[in-house]
Design a protein around this motif. Structure first.
Motif, mmCIF file in Angstrom:
data_model
loop_
_atom_site.group_PDB
_atom_site.id
_atom_site.type_symbol
_atom_site.label_atom_id
_atom_site.label_comp_id
_atom_site.label_asym_id
_atom_site.label_seq_id
_atom_site.Cartn_x
_atom_site.Cartn_y
_atom_site.Cartn_z
ATOM 1 N N ARG A 43 71.817 37.036 2.730
ATOM 2 C CA ARG A 43 73.303 37.183 2.753
ATOM 3 C C ARG A 43 73.987 37.875 1.322
ATOM 4 N NH1 ARG A 43 74.808 34.147 7.068
ATOM 5 N NH2 ARG A 43 77.096 34.142 6.325
ATOM 6 N N THR B 137 73.784 40.243 7.602
ATOM 7 C CA THR B 137 74.131 39.364 8.588
ATOM 8 C C THR B 137 74.231 40.286 10.017
ATOM 9 O OG1 THR B 137 76.357 39.788 8.426
ATOM 10 C CG2 THR B 137 75.582 37.965 7.035
ATOM 11 N N ASP C 217 71.609 34.654 11.630
ATOM 12 C CA ASP C 217 72.786 33.799 11.471
ATOM 13 C C ASP C 217 72.537 32.528 12.036
ATOM 14 O OD1 ASP C 217 74.049 35.803 10.285
ATOM 15 O OD2 ASP C 217 75.479 36.311 11.707
ATOM 16 N N ALA C 218 71.727 32.424 13.264
ATOM 17 C CA ALA C 218 71.286 31.240 13.779
ATOM 18 C C ALA C 218 70.684 30.424 13.115
ATOM 19 C CB ALA C 218 70.858 31.266 15.367
ATOM 20 N N TYR D 60 70.349 30.257 9.615
ATOM 21 C CA TYR D 60 71.215 30.031 8.559
ATOM 22 C C TYR D 60 72.219 29.108 8.903
ATOM 23 C CZ TYR D 60 74.337 30.468 4.525
ATOM 24 O OH TYR D 60 74.881 30.252 3.465
ATOM 25 N N GLU D 61 72.808 28.934 10.192
ATOM 26 C CA GLU D 61 73.939 27.943 10.417
ATOM 27 C C GLU D 61 73.074 26.426 10.794
ATOM 28 O OE1 GLU D 61 76.968 27.707 10.675
ATOM 29 O OE2 GLU D 61 77.237 29.992 10.037
ATOM 30 N N ALA D 62 71.931 26.661 11.340
ATOM 31 C CA ALA D 62 71.226 25.609 11.882
ATOM 32 C C ALA D 62 70.454 24.939 10.231
ATOM 33 C CB ALA D 62 69.772 25.885 12.557
ATOM 34 N N ASN D 63 70.181 25.874 9.138
ATOM 35 C CA ASN D 63 69.938 25.028 7.787
ATOM 36 C C ASN D 63 71.182 24.359 7.398
ATOM 37 O OD1 ASN D 63 67.366 25.949 6.177
ATOM 38 N ND2 ASN D 63 67.534 27.155 7.929
ATOM 39 N N LEU D 64 72.261 25.038 7.323
ATOM 40 C CA LEU D 64 73.587 24.216 6.957
ATOM 41 C C LEU D 64 73.859 23.198 7.660
ATOM 42 C CD1 LEU D 64 76.105 27.195 6.531
ATOM 43 C CD2 LEU D 64 74.675 26.169 4.691
ATOM 44 N N ALA D 65 73.693 22.859 8.857
ATOM 45 C CA ALA D 65 73.981 21.896 9.674
ATOM 46 C C ALA D 65 72.927 20.662 9.310
ATOM 47 C CB ALA D 65 73.871 22.112 11.267
ATOM 48 N N SER E 138 69.767 22.019 16.394
ATOM 49 C CA SER E 138 71.133 22.437 16.520
ATOM 50 C C SER E 138 71.270 23.001 18.173
ATOM 51 C CB SER E 138 71.516 23.582 15.555
ATOM 52 O OG SER E 138 70.685 24.546 15.903
ATOM 53 N N LYS F 201 69.723 25.186 20.075
ATOM 54 C CA LYS F 201 69.541 26.559 20.345
ATOM 55 C C LYS F 201 67.781 26.539 20.899
ATOM 56 C CE LYS F 201 73.054 28.586 18.093
ATOM 57 N NZ LYS F 201 73.877 29.431 18.744
#
Ligand code: CTP
Ligand code: MG
Length: 280
Positions: free
Chosen positions: A100, A105, A192-193, A195-200, A234, A236
């Motif tokens: 990032r 991205t 991106d998916a 990355y978002e899953a890591n944050l969640a 998440s 997905k």
């Protein structure tokens, strides 16, 4: 679609037992890390690879990346080094952050690969990347993972509960083996998916550990041990690709000996025909 690779090469290789961290151990004259990068480059699917290492191995990794012979054999794939973290998951997250920072991205893929799976066939990497790309383009799934059928019967034990007598472990359950698969790498996901899953996941585990420490007896969520599981959590979709025995993770001294024997043998038996993960 641009394909990035994150090569997880931090960690110390405690179970392998060498003085050198595992990714930097020589296997028939070439380090596990170099062999993994060879396979990624030979797949002709990876545009850019970021190697994640512990701080004390950074210089060694940069040396391998700068080596003119390596540079020539990895031509077509840019390779750089970044710092990993305390657990494999932290290393992968550090790699995602690094991508990032470099402005990567949008619709690109990331292939997460264990340096320890250094005999992975380039053809398997191609298959997993192509399968992930197919799903992401159609927005039908967000990642692809090589898996192998499980050959042993797997038992669930509960070590927290005391067994029938002191020091005994009680077998609790035997899941249906037909539904079990062992996951390998590279695991390829939409960047991106993932990355978002890591944050969640990090948000959930923070809440869960706070909850567990407030309420004695509660366990925090179990630690995720691969990348696809975060996408699964998440919601997905992730699809399976038949794996390959050659993508085994070199973990123990026995694995190392087997890998060494495979590399030293002239046998042409070591190919996908005998080693692939078609369930039988
Ligand atoms: N790994 C990583 N960062 C960590 C721990 C592990 O990048 N903090 C990498 C390892 O280099 C390896 C892969 O993740 O390629 C799979 O981990 P594992 O086989 O467990 O390697 P180690 O943790 O080094 O070995 P051990 O658990 O035996 O100490
Ligand atoms: Mg480990």
């Amino acid at each position: 679609m641009i394909v990035n690779a994150l090569v997880a090469a931090a960690g110390s290789g405690t179970r392998l037992g060498f003085d050198t961290p595992k990714a930097f151990v020589q296997l028939a004259g070439r380090t596990l890390l170099e062999r993994s990068l060879d396979a990624l480059a030979d797949s002709e699917r990876i545009d850019r690879a970021v190697v994640l290492v512990s701080p004390d191995m950074r210089e060694a990794a940069e040396g391998l990346v700068a080596d003119p012979i390596n540079r020539a054999s990895w031509a077509g794939m840019s390779v750089s080094v970044a710092l990993g973290g305390g657990e494999r998951m932290d290393s992968v997250f550090a790699g995602l952050e690094e991508l990032r920072r470099r402005g990567v991205t949008g619709s690109s893929l990331v292939a997460i690969h264990d340096a320890a799976r250094c005999l992975v066939p380039p053809a398997l990497i191609r298959e997993v990347v192509d399968k992930a790309a197919e799903g992401v383009e159609r927005q039908a799934w967000w990642g692809a993972v090589p898996v192998m059928p499980v050959t042993d019967t797997i038992k669930i034990v509960d070590e927290a509960t005391s067994g029938p007598a002191d020091g005994e472990t009680l077998l609790e359950q035997t899941p249906n083996r037909d539904t079990l698969r062992a996951a390998q790498t590279p695991q390829v996901c939409e960047l991106d998916a993932l990355y978002e899953a890591n944050l969640a996941y990090m948000r959930t585990t923070e809440i869960s550990s706070a909850h567990a420490s407030r309420q004695a007896g509660n366990q925090p969520l179990q630690l995720a041990t691969d990348d696809a599981s975060l996408l699964e959590m998440s919601g997905k979709r992730v699809v399976a690709v038949n794996g390959d025995l050659m993508a085994m993770k070199i973990t123990t001294p026995l694995d190392y000996r087997i890998a060494e024997m495979l590399l030293n043998s002239d046998s042409k038996d070591v190919n996908r025909g005998l080693c692939d993960g078609t369930p039988r």
